[in-house]
Design a protein around this motif. Structure first.
Motif, PDB file in Angstrom:
ATOM      1  N   GLU A 129      30.167  45.355  39.842  1.00 25.80           N
ATOM      2  CA  GLU A 129      31.548  45.671  39.480  1.00 25.80           C
ATOM      3  C   GLU A 129      32.083  46.866  40.252  1.00 25.80           C
ATOM      4  O   GLU A 129      33.278  46.927  40.572  1.00 25.80           O
ATOM      5  N   ILE A 130      31.202  47.808  40.566  1.00 17.67           N
ATOM      6  CA  ILE A 130      31.670  48.992  41.284  1.00 17.67           C
ATOM      7  C   ILE A 130      32.146  48.608  42.679  1.00 17.67           C
ATOM      8  O   ILE A 130      33.095  49.202  43.216  1.00 17.67           O
ATOM      9  N   THR A 131      31.522  47.586  43.278  1.00 15.85           N
ATOM     10  CA  THR A 131      31.958  47.107  44.590  1.00 15.85           C
ATOM     11  C   THR A 131      33.345  46.475  44.497  1.00 15.85           C
ATOM     12  O   THR A 131      34.201  46.699  45.355  1.00 15.85           O
ATOM     13  N   ILE A 132      33.551  45.687  43.451  1.00 16.74           N
ATOM     14  CA  ILE A 132      34.865  45.074  43.246  1.00 16.74           C
ATOM     15  C   ILE A 132      35.918  46.152  43.011  1.00 16.74           C
ATOM     16  O   ILE A 132      37.029  46.094  43.557  1.00 16.74           O
ATOM     17  N   GLY A 133      35.575  47.141  42.183  1.00 17.37           N
ATOM     18  CA  GLY A 133      36.523  48.206  41.886  1.00 17.37           C
ATOM     19  C   GLY A 133      36.923  48.999  43.125  1.00 17.37           C
ATOM     20  O   GLY A 133      38.112  49.254  43.352  1.00 17.37           O
ATOM     21  N   ILE A 134      35.939  49.383  43.929  1.00 16.58           N
ATOM     22  CA  ILE A 134      36.237  50.142  45.156  1.00 16.58           C
ATOM     23  C   ILE A 134      37.045  49.293  46.130  1.00 16.58           C
ATOM     24  O   ILE A 134      37.991  49.780  46.776  1.00 16.58           O
ATOM     25  N   SER A 135      36.692  48.009  46.256  1.00 16.42           N
ATOM     26  CA  SER A 135      37.420  47.120  47.164  1.00 16.42           C
ATOM     27  C   SER A 135      38.879  46.991  46.743  1.00 16.42           C
ATOM     28  O   SER A 135      39.785  47.027  47.587  1.00 16.42           O
ATOM     29  N   LEU A 136      39.115  46.845  45.445  1.00 10.06           N
ATOM     30  CA  LEU A 136      40.493  46.746  44.956  1.00 10.06           C
ATOM     31  C   LEU A 136      41.254  48.043  45.184  1.00 10.06           C
ATOM     32  O   LEU A 136      42.438  48.027  45.546  1.00 10.06           O
ATOM     33  N   LEU A 137      40.585  49.163  44.973  1.00  7.64           N
ATOM     34  CA  LEU A 137      41.239  50.456  45.203  1.00  7.64           C
ATOM     35  C   LEU A 137      41.648  50.611  46.661  1.00  7.64           C
ATOM     36  O   LEU A 137      42.776  51.038  46.966  1.00  7.64           O
ATOM     37  N   VAL A 138      40.756  50.268  47.573  1.00 10.30           N
ATOM     38  CA  VAL A 138      41.078  50.349  49.005  1.00 10.30           C
ATOM     39  C   VAL A 138      42.208  49.397  49.358  1.00 10.30           C
ATOM     40  O   VAL A 138      43.130  49.738  50.115  1.00 10.30           O
ATOM     41  N   PHE A 139      42.164  48.188  48.781  1.00 11.87           N
ATOM     42  CA  PHE A 139      43.205  47.193  49.059  1.00 11.87           C
ATOM     43  C   PHE A 139      44.573  47.671  48.568  1.00 11.87           C
ATOM     44  O   PHE A 139      45.566  47.599  49.305  1.00 11.87           O
ATOM     45  N   PHE A 140      44.627  48.155  47.333  1.00 11.80           N
ATOM     46  CA  PHE A 140      45.906  48.628  46.792  1.00 11.80           C
ATOM     47  C   PHE A 140      46.427  49.823  47.573  1.00 11.80           C
ATOM     48  O   PHE A 140      47.633  49.930  47.835  1.00 11.80           O
ATOM     49  N   PHE A 231      35.265  48.345  32.075  1.00  9.64           N
ATOM     50  CA  PHE A 231      35.431  49.777  32.345  1.00  9.64           C
ATOM     51  C   PHE A 231      35.486  50.069  33.847  1.00  9.64           C
ATOM     52  O   PHE A 231      36.364  50.799  34.304  1.00  9.64           O
ATOM     53  N   VAL A 232      34.549  49.511  34.610  1.00 14.95           N
ATOM     54  CA  VAL A 232      34.392  49.908  36.017  1.00 14.95           C
ATOM     55  C   VAL A 232      35.621  49.529  36.836  1.00 14.95           C
ATOM     56  O   VAL A 232      36.213  50.384  37.513  1.00 14.95           O
ATOM     57  N   VAL A 233      36.019  48.259  36.806  1.00 15.27           N
ATOM     58  CA  VAL A 233      37.182  47.826  37.584  1.00 15.27           C
ATOM     59  C   VAL A 233      38.442  48.552  37.113  1.00 15.27           C
ATOM     60  O   VAL A 233      39.272  48.973  37.923  1.00 15.27           O
ATOM     61  N   THR A 234      38.560  48.727  35.801  1.00 16.05           N
ATOM     62  CA  THR A 234      39.723  49.445  35.255  1.00 16.05           C
ATOM     63  C   THR A 234      39.752  50.880  35.731  1.00 16.05           C
ATOM     64  O   THR A 234      40.824  51.429  36.040  1.00 16.05           O
ATOM     65  N   PHE A 235      38.594  51.515  35.794  1.00 18.34           N
ATOM     66  CA  PHE A 235      38.512  52.919  36.211  1.00 18.34           C
ATOM     67  C   PHE A 235      39.059  53.118  37.623  1.00 18.34           C
ATOM     68  O   PHE A 235      39.727  54.124  37.904  1.00 18.34           O
ATOM     69  N   PHE A 236      38.805  52.161  38.519  1.00 16.75           N
ATOM     70  CA  PHE A 236      39.232  52.301  39.913  1.00 16.75           C
ATOM     71  C   PHE A 236      40.660  51.821  40.155  1.00 16.75           C
ATOM     72  O   PHE A 236      41.251  52.153  41.189  1.00 16.75           O
TER      73      PHE A 236
END
Length: 285
Positions: A129-140, A231-236
């Motif tokens: 999930e942390i990989t998905i979260g960081i990827s979404l943060l970079v994308f946004f 939690f993880v994806v939401t956090f990022f």
């Protein structure tokens, strides 16, 4: 002792040892949860000491009475809960619609790139999930920068970005659940509808949809549960004014670990269990 008796003894010992291993494994997984539930009824403000049974921590979540920490908890939990429910509801609806469409496309049609789509479908499930979260943060961040350079409009992280993030990982779970139901359907039913003069759209609404509806509803409940607890994806992907219940609990832990946290966690656990059990029951029917 004969060889036969020795074999029986070894098997009996091995069987008992397997039961002991299973009991230890379940204790390792669920004993902390049981302790958390028990200490949610602790009269002490500190989890380390048991001072007696009380329901004050649960009452404080639904009123402004109680100690200072309870008052601040009850005041902040409701906006966080409203955000969690709003995000979960919208992301569930979107993920269910797109996931069902994707399941129908993968199960009923053959098109170029089908194998690649199937491979991409499993990525949100197998990726951390942390990989998905960081990827979404970079994308946004990249998209917001491009939009600002082109239009001058500055976009920030908030509820829409959290919803998009939840839809991303929920689509995979919905698609797999609905597709499993589609694979069990007898294609003769749809072929009979075509033979009787029904087109694809009418066949879907009259034959396919009623048969896969339990799977769709089950997948929606599962998506809602995953979104509510994430939690993880939401956090990022969260921003100002988009605090969710898991993030709120995490923020409480930073200041003080009180039975109020245990009470919130117990209620979240109960809600998740009810949704999962309902999902399984509906899917079996």
């Amino acid at each position: 002792m004969t060889k036969t008796k020795l074999d029986l003894l070894v098997r009996a010992i091995g069987k008992k040892w397997l039961w002991v291993q299973a009991a230890l494994a379940f204790a390792f997984l669920y004993l902390p949860i049981l302790i958390l539930i028990i200490y949610s009824f602790n009269a002490s403000r500190f989890n380390a000491v048991w001072r007696g049974f009380t329901l004050d921590w649960y009452r404080s979540l639904f009123s402004n009475a109680g100690a200072t920490i309870a008052t601040s908890t009850s005041a902040g939990i409701w906006p966080a809960l409203n955000n969690s429910l709003l995000i979960a509801a919208i992301s569930t609806v979107l993920a269910t619609i797109f996931g069902t469409m994707l399941a129908l496309a993968l199960e009923r049609f053959h098109f170029p790139g089908r194998k690649a789509v199937e491979a991409l479908l499993f990525l949100p499930i197998i990726m951390p999930e942390i990989t998905i979260g960081i990827s979404l943060l970079v994308f946004f961040t990249l998209v917001f920068r491009i939009v600002e350079n082109l239009t001058g409009i500055r976009l920030n992280l908030g509820l829409p970005t959290v919803i998009i993030g939840h839809v991303v990982f929920n689509i995979s779970f919905v698609t797999i659940t609905v597709r499993a139901r589609l694979a069990e359907l007898d294609p003769i039913l749809e072929q009979a509808a075509f033979d009787l003069g029904a087109n694809e759209w009418r066949t879907f609404w009259r034959i396919t949809l009623p048969l896969i509806w339990p799977a769709i509803f089950s997948a929606a409940l599962l998506a809602f549960t995953l979104s509510l607890d994430d939690f993880v994806v939401t956090f990022f992907t969260t921003g100002v004014g988009s605090m969710t219940l898991p993030l709120f609990v995490y923020g409480m832990i930073k200041f003080a670990v009180t039975p109020a946290i245990n009470a919130i966690s117990t209620l979240m656990l109960l809600a998740s269990l009810l949704l999962v059990v309902s999902s399984l029951k509906v899917y079996k029917n």
